[in-house]
Design an enzyme around this catalytic site. Structure first.
Site, PDB file in Angstrom:
ATOM      1  N   ASP A 122       0.863  -1.190   0.000  1.00  0.00           N
ATOM      2  CA  ASP A 122       0.000   0.000   0.000  1.00  0.00           C
ATOM      3  C   ASP A 122       0.894   1.233   0.000  1.00  0.00           C
ATOM      4  OD1 ASP A 122      -2.103   1.789   0.346  1.00  0.00           O
ATOM      5  OD2 ASP A 122      -2.491   1.243   2.425  1.00  0.00           O
ATOM      6  N   VAL A 172      -9.402  -3.713   2.090  1.00  0.00           N
ATOM      7  CA  VAL A 172      -9.879  -5.061   1.786  1.00  0.00           C
ATOM      8  C   VAL A 172      -9.571  -6.047   2.915  1.00  0.00           C
ATOM      9  CG1 VAL A 172      -9.878  -4.822  -0.728  1.00  0.00           C
ATOM     10  CG2 VAL A 172      -7.778  -5.519   0.439  1.00  0.00           C
TER      11      VAL A 172
HETATM   12  P1  5GP Z   1       2.100  -0.353   3.777  1.00  0.00           P
HETATM   13  O1  5GP Z   1       3.252  -0.077   4.696  1.00  0.00           O
HETATM   14  O2  5GP Z   1       2.502  -0.712   2.381  1.00  0.00           O
HETATM   15  O3  5GP Z   1       1.057   0.724   3.800  1.00  0.00           O
HETATM   16  O4  5GP Z   1       1.364  -1.498   4.497  1.00  0.00           O
HETATM   17  C1  5GP Z   1       1.148  -2.750   4.030  1.00  0.00           C
HETATM   18  C2  5GP Z   1       0.534  -3.496   5.181  1.00  0.00           C
HETATM   19  O5  5GP Z   1      -0.596  -2.766   5.665  1.00  0.00           O
HETATM   20  C3  5GP Z   1       0.009  -4.818   4.718  1.00  0.00           C
HETATM   21  O6  5GP Z   1       0.954  -5.850   4.961  1.00  0.00           O
HETATM   22  C4  5GP Z   1      -1.245  -4.966   5.533  1.00  0.00           C
HETATM   23  O7  5GP Z   1      -0.915  -5.539   6.785  1.00  0.00           O
HETATM   24  C5  5GP Z   1      -1.724  -3.570   5.771  1.00  0.00           C
HETATM   25  N1  5GP Z   1      -2.714  -3.125   4.761  1.00  0.00           N
HETATM   26  C6  5GP Z   1      -2.583  -2.200   3.775  1.00  0.00           C
HETATM   27  N2  5GP Z   1      -3.714  -2.061   3.072  1.00  0.00           N
HETATM   28  C7  5GP Z   1      -4.581  -2.943   3.608  1.00  0.00           C
HETATM   29  C8  5GP Z   1      -5.940  -3.306   3.289  1.00  0.00           C
HETATM   30  O8  5GP Z   1      -6.591  -2.811   2.372  1.00  0.00           O
HETATM   31  N3  5GP Z   1      -6.497  -4.276   4.076  1.00  0.00           N
HETATM   32  C9  5GP Z   1      -5.824  -4.877   5.106  1.00  0.00           C
HETATM   33  N4  5GP Z   1      -6.491  -5.801   5.792  1.00  0.00           N
HETATM   34  N5  5GP Z   1      -4.560  -4.564   5.421  1.00  0.00           N
HETATM   35  C10 5GP Z   1      -3.950  -3.612   4.680  1.00  0.00           C
END
Ligand code: 5GP
Ligand code: MG
Length: 198
Positions: A122, A172
């Site tokens: 994300d 999601v």
């Molecule tokens: P980032 O540091 O890239 O924002 O975070 C990724 C992590 O955030 C993923 O491993 C997950 O744990 C959580 N995450 C990001 N987007 C989502 C989403 O739409 N749903 C869920 N359940 N977790 C998310």
């Protein structure tokens, strides 16, 4: 070497089979069981082709990858080893926070081919933190594979090498992904209806 990802855009109104968790808090299914199965088979074929018979350590990030990891590795044909890292993103509800490592690897990755598998990319902070940690061990090479990616909120300059699906900026759940530790058991990826959350 980024692979083109499928891009589901619409949320179906149907939730079949009805989950035991409260279906009223889900808007609908974004990626069906069948689409997950088909795409994961394609990812496994790419990995089998790219790695051939090289020994690879596949590193899964807990807890979100449990289902994806199990479905992916059973279709890999090379000599693989597996290990897991625990990472908590300290999210406040559905908003990003800081990433911290809660379980370390048991395998020595020096001079190994390493494939890192995560659930969703994300903002990019989580994958960046883990990649930096793994590179400290000086693997021979490191590639990344994510089931889902959302590009809308990316803040870190990171892209995955293998991507299952590029999705719009929905929160999601299902197929390993949680909201407050729930919904991980759903066999599909669904969109959370945050209008129900207090
Ligand atoms: P980032 O540091 O890239 O924002 O975070 C990724 C992590 O955030 C993923 O491993 C997950 O744990 C959580 N995450 C990001 N987007 C989502 C989403 O739409 N749903 C869920 N359940 N977790 C998310
Ligand atoms: Mg995660």
């Amino acid at each position: 070497m980024s692979q083109s990802a499928n891009a589901p855009q619409s949320v179906s109104q149907e939730l079949a089979p009805p989950p035991l968790n409260s279906p009223r808090t889900l808007k609908g299914v974004l990626i069906s069981e069948e689409s997950l199965r088909d795409r994961i088979t394609q990812l496994a074929q790419m990995l089998n082709q790219d790695y051939g018979d090289k020994p690879v350590v596949i590193v899964g990030i807990l807890n979100g990858t449990i289902l994806f990891f199990a479905d992916l590795i059973r279709q890999l044909t090379g000599p693989i080893e597996i290990d897991f890292m625990g990472v908590t993103s300290y999210r406040n509800g559905t908003s990003p926070g800081n990433a911290a490592i809660t379980r370390s690897l048991k395998t020595d990755l020096k001079d190994r081919h390493v494939l890192l598998v995560d659930d969703i990319l994300d903002v990019g902070q989580t994958l960046t933190t883990i990649v930096e940690e793994i590179l400290l061990q000086e693997p021979k090479d490191l590639r990344t594979c994510v089931l889902l990616e959302k590009t809308a909120r990316r803040r870190y300059p990171i892209a995955a090498d293998y991507i299952g699906f590029s999705i719009p900026d929905y929160f999601v759940v299902g197929y390993g992904l949680d909201y407050a530790e729930r919904y991980r058991n759903l066999p599909y990826v669904a969109v959370l209806d945050d209008s129900h959350l207090g």
